[in-house]
Enzyme design. Structure first.
Site, PDB file in Angstrom:
ATOM      1  N   HIS A 163       0.855  -1.189   0.000  1.00 43.06           N
ATOM      2  CA  HIS A 163       0.000   0.000   0.000  1.00 43.06           C
ATOM      3  C   HIS A 163       0.892   1.240   0.000  1.00 43.06           C
ATOM      4  O   HIS A 163       1.789   1.360   0.854  1.00 43.06           O
ATOM      5  CB  HIS A 163      -0.918  -0.015   1.227  1.00 43.06           C
ATOM      6  CG  HIS A 163      -1.837   1.169   1.244  1.00 43.06           C
ATOM      7  ND1 HIS A 163      -2.940   1.250   0.403  1.00 43.06           N
ATOM      8  CD2 HIS A 163      -1.789   2.327   1.935  1.00 43.06           C
ATOM      9  CE1 HIS A 163      -3.540   2.413   0.614  1.00 43.06           C
ATOM     10  NE2 HIS A 163      -2.868   3.085   1.530  1.00 43.06           N
ATOM     11  N   GLU A 177      -9.619  -6.164   7.286  1.00 47.98           N
ATOM     12  CA  GLU A 177      -9.703  -4.705   7.382  1.00 47.98           C
ATOM     13  C   GLU A 177      -8.905  -4.098   6.229  1.00 47.98           C
ATOM     14  O   GLU A 177      -7.710  -4.378   6.068  1.00 47.98           O
ATOM     15  CB  GLU A 177      -9.095  -4.254   8.721  1.00 47.98           C
ATOM     16  CG  GLU A 177      -9.320  -2.789   9.000  1.00 47.98           C
ATOM     17  CD  GLU A 177      -8.502  -2.317  10.209  1.00 47.98           C
ATOM     18  OE1 GLU A 177      -8.266  -1.107  10.313  1.00 47.98           O
ATOM     19  OE2 GLU A 177      -8.077  -3.169  11.019  1.00 47.98           O
TER      20      GLU A 177
END
Ligand code: GRF
Length: 221
Positions: free
Chosen positions: A114, A148
């Site tokens: 990410h 998540e």
């Protein structure tokens, strides 16, 4: 992991696949002691598929738009991934949110990259958000995947400066250089058995990692 062959990776992509290319190069030059068994894209015609073809790696498209819902797409995706018997699943610019079912199925052996210093800026437009917030540094995080979004435990982070005059694109290119180093490195640690996920906490060489993962410095290569 079997000792008679190199660990097998399946790489999931949706686009350009520059991180995939970093894995291909690392696998070829031996800095990553693993084979890419297959590349799966949820989009046809993307450059990452061309990169897989050029490297002679099996690749396939599973178009999420052909499925009635996220659950049925993920069920097919999980079965296709499993068919390659991977030791590790690599999300490399895979732009689909995964359901808990698929995440649980590969728990402890699925990683994502990410482009932010998580926990800052989960989600999209990370570089724009960092510049607009007036941050002086940006970066990238490799983490284990949990259900998540961009919230799984961090393995390694690399930081870059945000320079005066930077825009999203200049910053993204600076970050990508780091991405291409830290992602194959994290995979190599995993394949060597140095990196594991124990009760939700990543351990490197038997030591729990700090909350934002280990900091990358090129000496670790
Ligand atoms: C990278 O910036 C990665 O951090 C993010 O998506 C982008 C993928 O780029 N998850 P590429 O397809 O590997 O070039």
């Amino acid at each position: 992991m079997p000792h008679n062959k190199r660990p097998q990776l399946v790489v999931l992509i949706s686009g350009s696949g520059s991180n995939l290319q970093a894995f291909i190069d690392a696998s070829e030059n031996g800095s990553l002691d693993a084979d890419i068994a297959a590349v799966i894209s949820n989009k046809a015609g993307v450059m990452g598929l061309e990169r897989a073809d050029n490297a002679g790696i099996a690749n396939e498209v599973i178009d999420h738009k052909q499925f009635a819902d996220r659950e049925s797409f993920d069920a097919e995706l999980a079965d296709r991934i499993e068919s390659y018997k991977p030791d590790l699943v690599i999300l490399a610019g895979f732009m689909r949110i995964l359901t808990p079912e698929i995440v649980d199925r590969f728990a402890g052996r699925i990683m994502n990259i990410h482009p932010s210093l998580l926990p800052k800026y989960p989600g999209l437009h990370t570089h724009k958000r960092a510049i607009e917030a007036g941050d002086t540094t940006a970066g990238v995080t490799v983490h284990f995947v949990t259900s998540e979004l961009d919230g799984g435990p961090a393995i390694i982070q690399a930081e870059v400066p945000i320079l005066p005059g930077d825009d999203e694109d200049t910053l993204a290119s600076r970050v990508l250089v780091q991405e291409h180093q830290i992602y194959p490195l994290a995979a190599q640690w995993f394949c060597e058995g140095k990196l594991t996920l124990k009760d939700g906490t990543p351990e490197l060489n038997g030591e729990p990692l700090p909350i934002s993962g280990t900091k990358f410095c090129s000496e670790k290569l």
